[in-house]
Design an enzyme around this catalytic site. Structure first.
Site, mmCIF file in Angstrom:
data_model
loop_
_atom_site.group_PDB
_atom_site.id
_atom_site.type_symbol
_atom_site.label_atom_id
_atom_site.label_comp_id
_atom_site.label_asym_id
_atom_site.label_seq_id
_atom_site.Cartn_x
_atom_site.Cartn_y
_atom_site.Cartn_z
ATOM 1 C CB CYS A 2 -0.887 0.027 1.234
ATOM 2 S SG CYS A 2 -1.780 -1.489 1.509
ATOM 3 N NE ARG A 27 4.704 1.571 -0.909
ATOM 4 C CZ ARG A 27 5.558 1.674 0.100
ATOM 5 N NH1 ARG A 27 6.701 2.289 -0.072
ATOM 6 N NH2 ARG A 27 5.275 1.175 1.267
ATOM 7 C CD1 TRP A 74 -0.695 -5.735 -3.797
ATOM 8 C CD2 TRP A 74 -0.613 -6.744 -1.806
ATOM 9 N NE1 TRP A 74 -0.221 -7.008 -3.987
ATOM 10 C CE2 TRP A 74 -0.161 -7.645 -2.790
ATOM 11 C CE3 TRP A 74 -0.646 -7.165 -0.484
ATOM 12 C CZ2 TRP A 74 0.260 -8.938 -2.491
ATOM 13 C CZ3 TRP A 74 -0.224 -8.460 -0.186
ATOM 14 C CH2 TRP A 74 0.219 -9.321 -1.182
ATOM 15 C CG ASN A 100 1.435 0.069 4.243
ATOM 16 O OD1 ASN A 100 1.183 -1.104 4.065
ATOM 17 N ND2 ASN A 100 2.552 0.647 3.842
ATOM 18 N N GLY A 101 -0.732 -2.127 6.196
ATOM 19 C CA GLY A 101 -0.406 -3.199 7.142
ATOM 20 C C GLY A 101 -1.639 -4.012 7.460
ATOM 21 C CD GLU A 486 17.122 -12.335 -10.106
ATOM 22 O OE1 GLU A 486 16.533 -12.959 -9.209
ATOM 23 O OE2 GLU A 486 16.775 -11.198 -10.460
ATOM 24 C CE LYS A 490 13.687 -10.047 -11.909
ATOM 25 N NZ LYS A 490 14.418 -10.133 -10.687
ATOM 26 C CD GLU A 493 9.892 -10.843 -10.476
ATOM 27 O OE1 GLU A 493 9.229 -10.648 -9.447
ATOM 28 O OE2 GLU A 493 11.081 -10.534 -10.565
ATOM 29 C CG HIS A 509 20.643 -36.269 -9.216
ATOM 30 N ND1 HIS A 509 21.087 -37.547 -8.984
ATOM 31 C CD2 HIS A 509 21.760 -35.503 -9.305
ATOM 32 C CE1 HIS A 509 22.410 -37.564 -8.915
ATOM 33 N NE2 HIS A 509 22.840 -36.332 -9.118
ATOM 34 C CE LYS A 608 11.271 -2.427 -6.585
ATOM 35 N NZ LYS A 608 12.051 -3.438 -7.334
HETATM 36 C C1 AGP Z 1 12.241 -9.258 -7.448
HETATM 37 O O1 AGP Z 1 12.188 -9.291 -8.836
HETATM 38 C C2 AGP Z 1 11.046 -9.678 -6.783
HETATM 39 N N1 AGP Z 1 9.933 -8.917 -7.182
HETATM 40 C C3 AGP Z 1 11.131 -10.029 -5.304
HETATM 41 O O2 AGP Z 1 11.620 -11.331 -5.267
HETATM 42 C C4 AGP Z 1 11.977 -9.157 -4.344
HETATM 43 O O3 AGP Z 1 13.323 -9.270 -4.676
HETATM 44 C C5 AGP Z 1 11.729 -9.610 -2.894
HETATM 45 O O4 AGP Z 1 10.383 -9.408 -2.573
HETATM 46 C C6 AGP Z 1 12.623 -8.914 -1.885
HETATM 47 O O5 AGP Z 1 12.398 -7.546 -1.846
HETATM 48 P P1 AGP Z 1 13.397 -6.565 -1.113
HETATM 49 O O6 AGP Z 1 14.701 -6.654 -1.820
HETATM 50 O O7 AGP Z 1 12.755 -5.223 -1.198
HETATM 51 O O8 AGP Z 1 13.539 -7.054 0.307
#
Ligand code: AGP
Length: 613
Positions: A2, A27, A74, A100-101, A486, A490, A493, A509, A608
């Site tokens: 949020c 965010r 959110w 927020n929370g 990673e 990417k 997501e 395996h 975010k």
């Molecule tokens: C990254 O592409 C992701 N959206 C996600 O994994 C992110 O890295 C993770 O939520 C950690 O966030 P932070 O680095 O703000 O702690």
């Protein structure tokens, strides 16, 4: 998650709030709203969906006046619809709140309020807050005290902003618990409240961060900060120097693309002030690392989530190889539940772009509780992970807006490389020649990154070939194994294509069963100590009919002879190679998602900053 923006001053609040919320769109959110005091009445406009819908609503039905507040939600409690969107008015319509929370004890509070005759209008936990404030106001006390009592009744990690039409000279805000931030922006005859700096950056650079368990009463000309128990707090004013242009897309189609291309600059910035090339030394002053402390450390736990955790896995290789300290990587959401063995010789090193990730903060708290040394590598300046640490390394990459993290992945790779050298130096486990060589290699980073990114067109060609795939396997070994994870993260997501990252040696395996002529296999095969091993892995994938896309070092004829496609990268020192190998994978994911016409910067279901557990 949020986003919150509040304004008090002589100007109309609505445009200031809406522009601020736009800056917080990164965010992630699924509804939005504003509440503004118009004359003697609080008016609320809110809707499900993106800010553009709220803007349309405000065009049809504008609200003039101030103070005001806005929110992007959110959804946690209740569907993302207009009824559940914030702000929430109380029964009297004289008090309004955003949050927020999560109010963890909301069911209990709701039962009590319902028993008093309160009728809830939404399914949200937030609505309990406004009813509680009204409940206390009805006893005859003022807004500030009613708010304080309410904040003390709430359990959870929350940021709350509220105001009352009966006390129009103030906005009250609080930060309860650790997740999420509150920034108070100081203007001339006007003040601002936000959940993150970009929201108010165009109005002021002088800010105060609320700490956990603090509240603030903000008027046009004053900010009074107290603990929730009523103890006065002397605020520390920070001056923020970010360039607002850095938060704009500029020439790029998406923030993600811009941020990928920013990496040569971002990595120059992360090196800035830290590297003494003349003497082959590293300085990390904010880490507060002394020789005595460095010699005392007998184990490092790296804790983080998602992309940041994969950066930590690369860090394990670097720190163990260079500084010879055992490192374990534990994802943030598991750390506190794994009963880690910690003491004052153990470091808990948290990595976080936002510095607000609830699980990572909880892992830091666990480290603190058990007496460990708590460090962080953080991008968001002034964030909780930066402030609660005994020492930190700032990524110094500027705001990252795209939900998919890119520059905040490569920066901590370089930061951990520097940390490893510094630890090795202070512990006396590295000879001067090696140390000088490792430090000198850092010079190459921005150029290697720039040269790799110049090859974007070649990656785009491969993206065209892969844009309709359903699955994809990423394989890597050694220091480039986390890059396979990673790369897969990417792709999944932002393109919603199923992708798996795997240690290449594990393929036989199990995952090898997946390989056939429909399965693209992306093999990270740079010239590093695992190169030969990767070549056998490529052969195994080819033998099963897989489509091999190799990431290989310029001039590698062996890989060229085996792979269906090769993404070429310049030769780099192997310990820095992950900084380079990840770049084409970022570009590949980006172009596949863009070709599929998807919302690259705000992928579905993602936020975010993940400020809930
Ligand atoms: C990254 O592409 C992701 N959206 C996600 O994994 C992110 O890295 C993770 O939520 C950690 O966030 P932070 O680095 O703000 O702690």
């Amino acid at each position: 998650m949020c986003g919150i923006v509040g304004y008090i001053g002589p100007r109309d609040a609505t445009p200031i709030i809406v522009n601020g919320l736009k800056r917080l769109e990164y965010r992630g959110y699924d509804s939005a709203g504003v509440a503004v005091l118009n004359g003697d009445q609080i008016e609320v406009r809110r809707d499900a969906g993106k800010l553009s819908q709220l803007i349309e609503l405000l065009e049809k039905s504008p609200i003039d006046g101030a103070p005001g507040m806005g929110h992007t939600r959110w959804a946690t409690h209740g569907a993302p619809n207009a009824r559940n969107a914030h702000p929430h008015l109380g029964q009297t319509k004289r008090v309004v709140v955003v949050q927020n929370g999560i109010v963890e004890n909301f069911l209990e509070l709701k039962d009590e309020l319902t028993a008093e005759g309160v009728e809830f209008q939404s399914e949200t936990d937030t609505e309990t807050i406004v009813h509680l404030v009204e409940h206390y106001l009805a006893t005859g006390i003022g807004l500030v005290e009613a708010a304080r009592k309410t904040f003390n009744d709430i359990q959870g990690a929350n940021v709350i902003v509220l105001m009352s039409a009966d006390e129009p000279d103030k906005i009250v805000t609080a930060r309860i618990g650790n997740a999420g931030g509150v920034v108070l922006g100081m203007g001339q005859d006007e003040n601002f409240i936000a959940s993150d700096i970009p929201a108010i950056m165009e109005h002021t650079r002088d800010v105060i961060f609320l700490e956990s368990h603090q509240m603030a009463v903000v008027t046009r000309n004053t900010m009074t900060i107290e603990t929730l128990d009523g103890a006065k707090v002397k605020p520390q004013v920070h001056s923020i120097s970010w360039d607002p242009v850095a938060a704009e897309k500029g020439e790029y189609r998406h923030f993600m693309q811009k941020e990928i291309h920013e990496q040569a600059r971002a990595l120059t910035d992360t090196l800035a002030g830290r590297v003494d090339f003349a003497n082959g030394k590293i300085r990390l002053p904010d880490l507060n690392l002394t020789e005595e402390l460095a010699k005392k450390i007998d184990k490092i736990y790296i804790t983080a989530c998602g992309t940041a955790a994969y950066a930590g896995m690369v860090g394990k290789y670097l720190i163990e190889k260079i500084a010879r300290i055992p490192v374990e990587v534990v994802i943030g959401s598991e750390f506190r539940y794994s009963d880690p063995i910690l003491d004052d010789r153990t470091v808990v090193l948290a990595i976080s772009q936002s510095g607000e990730t609830a699980d990572t903060l909880a892992a830091m708290e666990e480290g603190r509780r058990k007496g460990a040394i708590v460090w962080s590598i953080v991008n968001a300046i002034g964030s909780q992970a930066m402030r609660v640490a005994d020492g930190y390394i700032s990524m110094q990459t500027g705001p990252e807006i795209g939900v998919a993290s890119t520059k905040a992945f490569t920066a901590p790779l370089v930061d951990q490389y520097m940390l490893a050298i510094l630890l090795a130096d202070l512990r006396g486990v590295i000879d001067e020649k090696t140390r000088r060589q490792l430090v000198s290699d850092l010079r190459l980073v921005p150029d290697l990154v720039g040269r790799t990114l110049e090859r974007e067109d070649d990656v785009e060609v491969i993206a065209h070939a892969l844009k309709d795939i359903r699955d994809c396997l990423y394989l890597g070994r050694g220091i480039n194994m986390p890059i396979a994870y990673e790369g897969a993260l990417k792709l999944k997501e932002i393109s919603y294509i199923h992708a798996e990252g795997y240690p290449a040696g594990e393929m036989k395996h199990g995952p090898i069963a997946l390989i056939d002529e429909h399965m693209p296999v992306i093999c990270l095969a740079p010239k590093d100590p695992w190169h030969e091993k990767m070549i056998s892995q490529i052969q195994q994938a080819k033998a099963r009919g897989g489509i091999v896309i190799a990431v290989a070092t310029d001039g590698d004829e062996v890989v060229k002879g085996m792979a269906d496609h090769v993404i070429w990268i310049p030769e780099s020192p192997w310990m820095l190679s992950p900084v380079v190998t990840v770049l084409p994978l970022q570009l590949l994911a980006y172009h596949i998602a863009a070709l599929r016409g998807l919302d690259v910067d705000q992928p579905r279901n993602l936020a975010k900053s993940v400020t809930v557990e």
